[in-house]
Design a protein around this motif. Structure first.
Motif, PDB file in Angstrom:
ATOM      1  N   ARG A 299       0.861  -1.178   0.000  1.00 30.75           N
ATOM      2  CA  ARG A 299       0.000   0.000   0.000  1.00 30.75           C
ATOM      3  C   ARG A 299       0.899   1.230   0.000  1.00 30.75           C
ATOM      4  O   ARG A 299       1.652   1.466   0.947  1.00 30.75           O
TER       5      ARG A 299
ATOM      6  N   THR B 201      -3.049   3.790  -2.597  1.00 30.42           N
ATOM      7  CA  THR B 201      -3.312   2.786  -3.628  1.00 30.42           C
ATOM      8  C   THR B 201      -2.430   1.561  -3.412  1.00 30.42           C
ATOM      9  O   THR B 201      -1.329   1.651  -2.866  1.00 30.42           O
ATOM     10  N   THR B 202      -2.937   0.413  -3.852  1.00 28.94           N
ATOM     11  CA  THR B 202      -2.175  -0.832  -3.776  1.00 28.94           C
ATOM     12  C   THR B 202      -1.417  -1.033  -5.083  1.00 28.94           C
ATOM     13  O   THR B 202      -1.992  -0.920  -6.166  1.00 28.94           O
ATOM     14  N   LYS B 203      -0.140  -1.333  -4.959  1.00 30.91           N
ATOM     15  CA  LYS B 203       0.729  -1.447  -6.125  1.00 30.91           C
ATOM     16  C   LYS B 203       1.593  -2.693  -6.016  1.00 30.91           C
ATOM     17  O   LYS B 203       1.883  -3.173  -4.913  1.00 30.91           O
TER      18      LYS B 203
END
Length: 268
Positions: free
Chosen positions: A164, A169-171
């Motif tokens: 995170r 956002t999750t990447k």
């Protein structure tokens, strides 16, 4: 009571540019993202003017340090991470014995280790260039480039997983490409300093430009520029090698200091 869990978000970057010390892995983190790290660059020798040697000599470039760019290592929350940041090597501009020999210093290594993980990496420094063996009446000296530093990576490297980011956002960690090389999960050796031919020119009071220092981060950070005749040489930056001095008698420059730029992640 309602128990609420907040997902760990990536910390902001911190940059270490000198000295040694330690920092602690925060609660919730299990990975250390090294966006950029490099060993110190080597210094460069100055040029020289002889009396009746029938030529002059310019300085070869210093070598660059080994590097890491956008690597992610496993760590344990609460773990102590110790660091030592490499310094750039001093130039070789000695003045006794008509300035001979002129021997620049190597940089020093950049290291990172954990109290649990052990050695994470050692990024060896670039070597200093030199000019030796010359005499006032001759012979012309022998010029040698600064050597490349080598990378030793011992830590456990993550090549996949998600985190995170600080924007919420999750990447995937494979998207981490903002380091100097622009590619995820890269490390490598430095580069030798430059030298064209012998580094000597023919004829008394001839002019020859100094030679560039080795670039760092796989060619993405330029080495210090060799001086033009009558000009000034350039110092290395971010682990690159110093630029050599021109003939006659222009000074060489120092290598660039090492660095570590890092942040913490939680990778799953």
């Amino acid at each position: 009571w309602e128990l609420v869990f907040a997902a760990f978000t990536a910390t902001s970057y911190s940059t270490l540019s000198s000295g040694s010390g330690s920092f602690t892995v925060p609660d919730g983190a299990n990975a250390l993202h090294i966006q950029a790290s490099v060993g110190g660059g080597g210094g460069a020798a100055g040029g020289i003017d002889y009396d009746k040697a029938g030529g002059e000599s310019a300085g070869a470039g210093g070598g660059s340090g080994a590097f890491v760019s956008d690597k992610v290592f496993t760590v344990v929350e609460g773990e102590t991470i110790s660091y030592s940041i490499g310094s750039g090597g001093a130039p070789g501009n000695q003045t006794s014995n008509f300035g001979q020999p002129r021997v620049a210093s190597a940089g020093t290594n950049t290291t990172l280790s954990g109290s649990t993980a052990g050695s994470i990496f050692t990024l060896s420094a670039g070597g200093g260039s030199s000019g030796t063996g010359g005499g006032v009446q001759g012979p012309l000296r022998t010029n040698n480039v600064g050597s490349a530093g080598s990378a030793t990576v011992n830590g456990t490297v993550l090549t996949s997983g998600n985190f995170r980011d600080s924007d919420g956002t999750t990447k995937s960690i494979t998207t981490l490409t903002d380091g100097p090389v622009g590619t995820f999960n890269v490390s490598g050796n430095g580069v030798n300093g430059s030298l064209n031919g012998s580094g000597n020119c023919g004829g008394d009071n001839c002019s020859i430009a100094g030679f560039d220092g080795g670039s760092s981060y796989a060619g993405n950070i330029a080495g210090g520029s060799g001086s033009s005749p009558g000009g000034s040489s350039g110092a290395g930056t971010r682990g690159s090698g110093g630029g050599g001095g021109s003939a006659p008698t222009t000074n060489g420059s120092a290598g660039g200091a090492g660095e570590v730029k890092y942040r913490f992640l939680r990778v799953s």
